[in-house]
Design a protein around this motif. Sequence first.
Motif, mmCIF file in Angstrom:
data_model
loop_
_atom_site.group_PDB
_atom_site.id
_atom_site.type_symbol
_atom_site.label_atom_id
_atom_site.label_comp_id
_atom_site.label_asym_id
_atom_site.label_seq_id
_atom_site.Cartn_x
_atom_site.Cartn_y
_atom_site.Cartn_z
ATOM 1 N N LEU A 1 -11.927 144.517 -73.819
ATOM 2 C CA LEU A 1 -12.070 145.751 -73.050
ATOM 3 C C LEU A 1 -13.312 145.638 -72.177
ATOM 4 O O LEU A 1 -14.333 145.082 -72.599
ATOM 5 N N LEU A 2 -13.240 146.132 -70.954
ATOM 6 C CA LEU A 2 -14.397 146.174 -70.050
ATOM 7 C C LEU A 2 -14.857 147.617 -69.889
ATOM 8 O O LEU A 2 -14.068 148.492 -69.548
ATOM 9 N N ARG A 3 -16.139 147.856 -70.154
ATOM 10 C CA ARG A 3 -16.737 149.170 -69.964
ATOM 11 C C ARG A 3 -18.037 149.013 -69.178
ATOM 12 O O ARG A 3 -18.896 148.220 -69.555
ATOM 13 N N ILE A 4 -18.178 149.751 -68.106
ATOM 14 C CA ILE A 4 -19.410 149.734 -67.319
ATOM 15 C C ILE A 4 -20.362 150.772 -67.900
ATOM 16 O O ILE A 4 -20.071 151.967 -67.909
ATOM 17 N N GLU A 5 -21.514 150.319 -68.397
ATOM 18 C CA GLU A 5 -22.468 151.222 -69.042
ATOM 19 C C GLU A 5 -23.483 151.717 -68.010
ATOM 20 O O GLU A 5 -24.587 151.180 -67.884
ATOM 21 N N ASP A 6 -23.069 152.753 -67.292
ATOM 22 C CA ASP A 6 -23.865 153.290 -66.185
ATOM 23 C C ASP A 6 -24.461 154.643 -66.547
ATOM 24 O O ASP A 6 -24.437 155.585 -65.742
ATOM 25 N N LEU A 7 -25.002 154.753 -67.756
ATOM 26 C CA LEU A 7 -25.609 156.010 -68.192
ATOM 27 C C LEU A 7 -26.773 156.435 -67.316
ATOM 28 O O LEU A 7 -26.975 157.615 -67.057
ATOM 29 N N ASP A 8 -27.583 155.466 -66.895
ATOM 30 C CA ASP A 8 -28.805 155.766 -66.152
ATOM 31 C C ASP A 8 -28.512 155.814 -64.658
ATOM 32 O O ASP A 8 -28.365 154.769 -64.013
ATOM 33 N N PRO A 9 -28.400 157.003 -64.062
ATOM 34 C CA PRO A 9 -28.037 157.096 -62.641
ATOM 35 C C PRO A 9 -29.105 156.536 -61.709
ATOM 36 O O PRO A 9 -28.798 156.150 -60.578
ATOM 37 N N SER A 10 -30.347 156.478 -62.176
ATOM 38 C CA SER A 10 -31.418 155.988 -61.307
ATOM 39 C C SER A 10 -31.388 154.470 -61.143
ATOM 40 O O SER A 10 -31.928 153.936 -60.173
ATOM 41 N N ARG A 11 -30.752 153.763 -62.086
ATOM 42 C CA ARG A 11 -30.744 152.295 -62.044
ATOM 43 C C ARG A 11 -29.367 151.715 -61.772
ATOM 44 O O ARG A 11 -29.241 150.563 -61.374
ATOM 45 N N SER A 12 -28.315 152.501 -61.989
ATOM 46 C CA SER A 12 -26.954 151.987 -61.861
ATOM 47 C C SER A 12 -26.475 152.072 -60.415
ATOM 48 O O SER A 12 -26.648 153.090 -59.754
ATOM 49 N N LYS A 13 -25.861 150.982 -59.956
ATOM 50 C CA LYS A 13 -25.354 150.940 -58.594
ATOM 51 C C LYS A 13 -23.933 150.389 -58.584
ATOM 52 O O LYS A 13 -23.627 149.429 -59.299
ATOM 53 N N THR A 14 -23.088 151.000 -57.742
ATOM 54 C CA THR A 14 -21.692 150.581 -57.657
ATOM 55 C C THR A 14 -21.568 149.133 -57.234
ATOM 56 O O THR A 14 -20.713 148.395 -57.742
ATOM 57 N N GLU A 15 -22.432 148.682 -56.312
ATOM 58 C CA GLU A 15 -22.333 147.300 -55.837
ATOM 59 C C GLU A 15 -22.621 146.293 -56.943
ATOM 60 O O GLU A 15 -22.051 145.201 -56.968
ATOM 61 N N TYR A 16 -23.500 146.652 -57.879
ATOM 62 C CA TYR A 16 -23.756 145.765 -59.004
ATOM 63 C C TYR A 16 -22.544 145.715 -59.934
ATOM 64 O O TYR A 16 -22.193 144.644 -60.463
ATOM 65 N N ALA A 17 -21.911 146.852 -60.154
ATOM 66 C CA ALA A 17 -20.719 146.883 -61.003
ATOM 67 C C ALA A 17 -19.612 146.015 -60.405
ATOM 68 O O ALA A 17 -18.948 145.253 -61.126
ATOM 69 N N GLU A 18 -19.421 146.114 -59.091
ATOM 70 C CA GLU A 18 -18.406 145.304 -58.428
ATOM 71 C C GLU A 18 -18.741 143.819 -58.527
ATOM 72 O O GLU A 18 -17.856 142.977 -58.752
ATOM 73 N N ALA A 19 -20.019 143.472 -58.366
ATOM 74 C CA ALA A 19 -20.443 142.076 -58.451
ATOM 75 C C ALA A 19 -20.234 141.527 -59.859
ATOM 76 O O ALA A 19 -19.806 140.380 -60.040
ATOM 77 N N ILE A 20 -20.534 142.341 -60.870
ATOM 78 C CA ILE A 20 -20.351 141.919 -62.257
ATOM 79 C C ILE A 20 -18.884 141.626 -62.541
ATOM 80 O O ILE A 20 -18.537 140.593 -63.137
ATOM 81 N N MET A 21 -17.995 142.514 -62.113
ATOM 82 C CA MET A 21 -16.567 142.293 -62.342
ATOM 83 C C MET A 21 -16.074 141.061 -61.599
ATOM 84 O O MET A 21 -15.259 140.288 -62.113
ATOM 85 N N ASP A 22 -16.578 140.848 -60.391
ATOM 86 C CA ASP A 22 -16.206 139.661 -59.638
ATOM 87 C C ASP A 22 -16.692 138.392 -60.330
ATOM 88 O O ASP A 22 -15.988 137.373 -60.353
ATOM 89 N N ASP A 23 -17.886 138.458 -60.913
ATOM 90 C CA ASP A 23 -18.415 137.300 -61.640
ATOM 91 C C ASP A 23 -17.562 136.979 -62.859
ATOM 92 O O ASP A 23 -17.282 135.800 -63.153
ATOM 93 N N PHE A 24 -17.128 138.000 -63.594
ATOM 94 C CA PHE A 24 -16.261 137.764 -64.749
ATOM 95 C C PHE A 24 -14.948 137.100 -64.311
ATOM 96 O O PHE A 24 -14.463 136.170 -64.960
ATOM 97 N N ARG A 25 -14.381 137.582 -63.228
ATOM 98 C CA ARG A 25 -13.130 136.983 -62.730
ATOM 99 C C ARG A 25 -13.355 135.527 -62.346
ATOM 100 O O ARG A 25 -12.540 134.653 -62.663
ATOM 101 N N TRP A 26 -14.449 135.272 -61.649
ATOM 102 C CA TRP A 26 -14.774 133.909 -61.187
ATOM 103 C C TRP A 26 -14.943 132.963 -62.375
ATOM 104 O O TRP A 26 -14.496 131.809 -62.328
ATOM 105 N N LEU A 27 -15.539 133.445 -63.445
ATOM 106 C CA LEU A 27 -15.756 132.621 -64.631
ATOM 107 C C LEU A 27 -14.482 132.427 -65.451
ATOM 108 O O LEU A 27 -14.429 131.563 -66.330
ATOM 109 N N GLY A 28 -13.463 133.225 -65.184
ATOM 110 C CA GLY A 28 -12.242 133.158 -65.981
ATOM 111 C C GLY A 28 -12.308 133.989 -67.242
ATOM 112 O O GLY A 28 -11.444 133.869 -68.112
ATOM 113 N N LEU A 29 -13.314 134.842 -67.351
ATOM 114 C CA LEU A 29 -13.452 135.737 -68.512
ATOM 115 C C LEU A 29 -12.798 137.078 -68.163
ATOM 116 O O LEU A 29 -13.455 138.082 -67.921
ATOM 117 N N LEU A 30 -11.486 137.077 -68.141
ATOM 118 C CA LEU A 30 -10.734 138.246 -67.695
ATOM 119 C C LEU A 30 -10.563 139.237 -68.837
ATOM 120 O O LEU A 30 -10.373 138.857 -69.991
#
Length: 308
Positions: free
Chosen positions: A37-66
Motif C-alpha cells: 500500500l502507498l500512503r503519502i504522509e503529508d500531515l505537516d502542511p508547512s513542509r509537504s509539497k505536491t511536487e515532492y509527492a509526485e517525484a517520490i511516486m515517480d522514483d518508486f515506479r522507476w525503481l520497479g517498486l510498484l
Amino acid sequence: MVAGRFAPSPSGRMHLGNVFSAMLAWLSAKSQGGEILLRIEDLDPSRSKTEYAEAIMDDFRWLGLLWDRRAENQSCRGQVYREALRLLEEKGLVYPCYCSRDQLHAASAPHASDGRLIYAGTCRSLTPEQRAEKAKQPALRLILPHREIRFTDGLQGDYAMVLDEDMGDIIVRRADDVAAYQLAVVLDDGTEGVTEVVRGRDLLSSTPVQLYIYELLGLKAPKFYHVPMLLAPDGRRLSKRDGDLDLGVLREKMKPEEILGMLANWAGILDHPESVSAKELASVFSWDKVSSKDITVHEKESPFLRGI
C-alpha cells in the motif's frame, strides 16, 4: 494476505535511506505473495509539497517498486483523526498542554540512551480555572500509564519500554489542530489493513507507545521490522534536509537495477553488488539474511557510486 506499506513524507526528494527501507518493505511483502500500500504522509502542511509527492511516486515506479493500492493522503483523513481524539477525550485519556517549545526543553529530562526528551507532565494537573486563563490554543497530550510494553521486533529482537518513565505523555494533536504522527500512523495502518511495518531503526523507540494506542483504539497491531539506518561517514544518518544521495542525482548516473543491487548487498541479501531487478530480489529475499546493524555509506567503496 500480508500487506506492507510505503509511507513517505513529501518534504523532499527521497535519499538512499528512504529507498533502503522501501525496498525491504516491498521485498518482504512480495516474497510472501502479499501486497504493498502507498500512503503519502503529508500531515505537516508547512513542509509537504505536491511536487515532492509526485517525484517520490515517480522514483518508486522507476525503481520497479510498484504499489498495489493507494491509501488516502494523511491530509485527507482529518475527520478520522478527530473522531479518535474525541473517543480518547471521552475516556479522560488526554489533556490540553500549553507548553511552548522552550518550556518543553527546559522542563523535560533527556532519555539516558538517546537524548529523547521526556515530558515532565507540567500541564497534566492544571485545574479548569488555570486552563481558562491560558490564551493560546493548546496541544493535546495522551496520558501514558506506568506500564511496561514489550514486543519482539522481526529484526531487532525483544524490546521493552516503561511508558511513563521512558516516553512521558505524548502529543496526539498539535496546537495548530493537526493530528500528531504517533496517533495518525496507528489509525492509518490499523484501519487500512497493514499487517507488517518495515521502517528505520530510529523509530524503534516509538513502537511501544504506538502499540498502546492500538490497544486503546481497539485496532490490531501489525508485525514490525526496524531496519538498519544508512549513515554518512561522519556518523549522522542520511537525510532529505542535507540532500544526501537523493534520487534526483542518482537517477542521472545509475540504473535502477544498480541501486537495488547495491542496497541489497549492504543489507546482506546479496554477497556482492550487482545489477538486479526488484522481482529477482524477491525470489531470494529472507529476513534471516538482513543485517540488524547500521550501515555506513562509503561512496568510494561502492563500484556503482564512484564518480557521483
